[in-house]
Design an enzyme around this catalytic site. Structure first.
Site, PDB file in Angstrom:
ATOM      1  N   SER A 126      42.836  43.956  45.685  1.00  0.00           N
ATOM      2  CA  SER A 126      41.574  44.390  46.288  1.00  0.00           C
ATOM      3  C   SER A 126      41.712  44.524  47.799  1.00  0.00           C
ATOM      4  CB  SER A 126      40.489  43.340  45.969  1.00  0.00           C
ATOM      5  OG  SER A 126      39.320  43.553  46.734  1.00  0.00           O
ATOM      6  N   TYR A 151      37.849  33.844  45.788  1.00  0.00           N
ATOM      7  CA  TYR A 151      38.182  35.045  45.002  1.00  0.00           C
ATOM      8  C   TYR A 151      39.211  35.881  45.767  1.00  0.00           C
ATOM      9  CZ  TYR A 151      38.109  39.898  43.726  1.00  0.00           C
ATOM     10  OH  TYR A 151      38.508  41.171  43.433  1.00  0.00           O
ATOM     11  N   LYS A 155      43.539  36.850  45.174  1.00  0.00           N
ATOM     12  CA  LYS A 155      44.223  38.152  45.212  1.00  0.00           C
ATOM     13  C   LYS A 155      45.410  38.087  46.171  1.00  0.00           C
ATOM     14  CE  LYS A 155      41.657  40.249  42.244  1.00  0.00           C
ATOM     15  NZ  LYS A 155      42.223  40.539  40.910  1.00  0.00           N
TER      16      LYS A 155
HETATM   17  C1  WQD Z   1      28.653  46.855  49.147  1.00  0.00           C
HETATM   18  C2  WQD Z   1      27.659  46.993  50.287  1.00  0.00           C
HETATM   19  C3  WQD Z   1      26.460  44.975  50.793  1.00  0.00           C
HETATM   20  C4  WQD Z   1      24.227  44.707  47.061  1.00  0.00           C
HETATM   21  C5  WQD Z   1      32.759  43.304  46.596  1.00  0.00           C
HETATM   22  C6  WQD Z   1      33.954  42.396  46.593  1.00  0.00           C
HETATM   23  C7  WQD Z   1      35.191  43.218  46.352  1.00  0.00           C
HETATM   24  C8  WQD Z   1      35.031  43.973  45.067  1.00  0.00           C
HETATM   25  C9  WQD Z   1      33.821  44.895  45.180  1.00  0.00           C
HETATM   26  C10 WQD Z   1      35.861  42.751  43.182  1.00  0.00           C
HETATM   27  C11 WQD Z   1      27.669  45.784  51.214  1.00  0.00           C
HETATM   28  C12 WQD Z   1      25.512  46.050  50.292  1.00  0.00           C
HETATM   29  C13 WQD Z   1      25.098  45.126  48.052  1.00  0.00           C
HETATM   30  C14 WQD Z   1      22.828  44.720  47.305  1.00  0.00           C
HETATM   31  C15 WQD Z   1      23.236  45.590  49.499  1.00  0.00           C
HETATM   32  N1  WQD Z   1      34.846  43.068  43.998  1.00  0.00           N
HETATM   33  N2  WQD Z   1      24.602  45.562  49.246  1.00  0.00           N
HETATM   34  N3  WQD Z   1      22.387  45.168  48.529  1.00  0.00           N
HETATM   35  O1  WQD Z   1      30.869  43.332  48.947  1.00  0.00           O
HETATM   36  O2  WQD Z   1      31.955  45.580  49.524  1.00  0.00           O
HETATM   37  O3  WQD Z   1      32.874  44.201  47.665  1.00  0.00           O
HETATM   38  O4  WQD Z   1      32.675  44.045  45.410  1.00  0.00           O
HETATM   39  O5  WQD Z   1      36.984  43.141  43.235  1.00  0.00           O
HETATM   40  O6  WQD Z   1      36.293  42.363  46.275  1.00  0.00           O
HETATM   41  O7  WQD Z   1      34.055  41.816  47.874  1.00  0.00           O
HETATM   42  O8  WQD Z   1      30.684  45.327  47.389  1.00  0.00           O
HETATM   43  O9  WQD Z   1      28.804  46.322  46.154  1.00  0.00           O
HETATM   44  O10 WQD Z   1      28.691  43.847  46.780  1.00  0.00           O
HETATM   45  O11 WQD Z   1      28.430  45.561  48.555  1.00  0.00           O
HETATM   46  O12 WQD Z   1      22.822  45.981  50.596  1.00  0.00           O
HETATM   47  O13 WQD Z   1      21.977  44.336  46.446  1.00  0.00           O
HETATM   48  O14 WQD Z   1      26.343  47.039  49.737  1.00  0.00           O
HETATM   49  O15 WQD Z   1      25.869  44.268  51.881  1.00  0.00           O
HETATM   50  O16 WQD Z   1      27.448  46.253  52.530  1.00  0.00           O
HETATM   51  P1  WQD Z   1      31.545  44.577  48.505  1.00  0.00           P
HETATM   52  P2  WQD Z   1      29.101  45.233  47.129  1.00  0.00           P
END
Ligand code: WQD
Length: 340
Positions: A126, A151, A155
């Site tokens: 990741s 997590y 990785k």
């Molecule tokens: C994306 C953006 C949030 C939800 C994570 C893990 C990564 C991988 C993918 C496993 C951010 C914003 C999110 C919400 C929001 N997982 N958001 N409201 O955090 O980039 O990555 O998931 O492999 O390892 O770290 O993805 O989709 O959680 O967030 O505003 O209800 O959307 O703040 O900016 P992220 P995400």
């Protein structure tokens, strides 16, 4: 064609990869413990490809069961290893669960691969290993930073275990694929993302809000140093991501790898803000999304998107699907799943 083991093959990325492996003509055997998936994903895969993959429900923490699985399937030529716990927040609360489930299982599989004449190993890594990169877009040479969560640490540790193993185990060749943000679903809407409980990730929360399961989307902060104040990520369509796994596997099985252990970033190379994702969804769905701006989420980085040069040039792979395609397919999937 060669037999390939896909661990976690009934999960979101795993199931899409099984479809592309079968399209390529590989024979697929899936191991999944069903902790974050259901067996009827198998029906979705079969409905798409017309071929039912072999499936064994198996907890990879059961070392004896893993050993007997490989004795039975000693003709396996490659493994694509998705099986792992992946909720960032949960990993902070339950670190030992993550170190046991994500690390010990990797060690058990590698120990079995050592016994085979040769094995190609693809590891689900990741972009989280980079943390907040100093330079954007992010290349594979960007420094791996102190993990922001157990997590993310699993990785980083996983990559080191594989790298150290490949240095002294000539019959194992490996590639770590560092995903950016996987989104969307297969165009057939027969497989897709099935988050259990309240979705942590942005896109499933958007589609569940639009279908009425969630009241409104909370946008975690619009005071970041970005054009519209919301965080930027590289949202890659899961079908493009799945195809990259087949290309990486072919590279190893056809001895085109340039080292025994390689890493590749898998992204579109384009960053999109949270609000741009919301706007893309509204455009392709015709739905007005109910959302509000709230405070920042602990641990979020400001911006991450991939430098795709190495994957484009070395793998000969690039993304073909757009953010709009991802939103359209995610919405279609949500509607199908909720129709029941
Ligand atoms: C994306 C953006 C949030 C939800 C994570 C893990 C990564 C991988 C993918 C496993 C951010 C914003 C999110 C919400 C929001 N997982 N958001 N409201 O955090 O980039 O990555 O998931 O492999 O390892 O770290 O993805 O989709 O959680 O967030 O505003 O209800 O959307 O703040 O900016 P992220 P995400």
């Amino acid at each position: 064609m060669d037999k390939i083991l896909v661990t976690g093959g009934l999960g979101f990325i795993g199931s899409h990869t099984v479809v592309e492996l079968q399209n390529e003509g590989y024979e697929v055997v899936i191991i999944d413990d069903l902790s974050n998936s259901t067996e009827n994903v198998l029906d979705g895969i079969t409905a798409i490809t017309g071929k039912q993959p072999l499936f064994e429900k198996l907890d990879l923490k059961d070392r004896a069961r893993v050993a007997s699985f490989f004795e039975k399937h000693n003709d396996i030529k490659g493994v694509i290893h998705f099986a792992a716990s992946k909720a960032v927040g949960e990993s902070v609360q339950e670190p030992l669960l993550y170190y046991e489930n994500n690390i010990s299982t990797l060690v058990y599989i590698l120990k079995e691969l050592k016994k085979l004449p040769s094995a190609a190993f693809i590891f689900s890594s990741s972009c989280t290993v980079y943390g907040q990169a100093d330079e954007l877009p992010i290349t594979e040479n960007a420094p791996v930073k102190q993990a922001e969560s157990p997590y993310g640490n699993t990785k980083q540790i996983g990559e080191e275990i594989i790298s150290d193993t490949c240095k002294v185990t000539p019959n194992i060749k490996a590639i770590a694929l560092r995903y950016f943000n996987p989104v969307g679903s297969h165009k057939s809407a027969k497989i897709g993302e099935l988050p259990i409980g309240v979705p942590q990730n942005l896109v499933p929360f958007i589609t569940q809000t639009a279908i009425g399961i969630r009241q409104e989307l909370s946008v975690f902060g619009d005071d970041y140093p970005t054009p519209d104040g919301t965080c930027i990520r590289d949202y890659i369509h899961v079908v493009d991501l799945a195809k990259a796994h087949v290309v990486a596997l072919n590279r190893l099985l056809q001895n085109k790898n340039k080292a025994n252990y390689e890493t590749f970033n898998l992204g579109t190379g384009k960053g999109s803000s949270v609000l741009e994702v919301v706007q893309a969804f509204e455009k392709v769905s015709g739905e007005k999304l109910n959302y509000k701006i709230v405070g920042r989420r602990e641990g979020d980085i400001i911006s991450a998107y991939a430098d795709t040069t190495k994957a484009n040039d070395e793998l000969g792979w690039k993304t073909e699907l757009t953010l709009d395609d991802a939103m359209r397919s995610a919405w279609k999937w949500e509607q199908v799943v909720r129709k029941g």
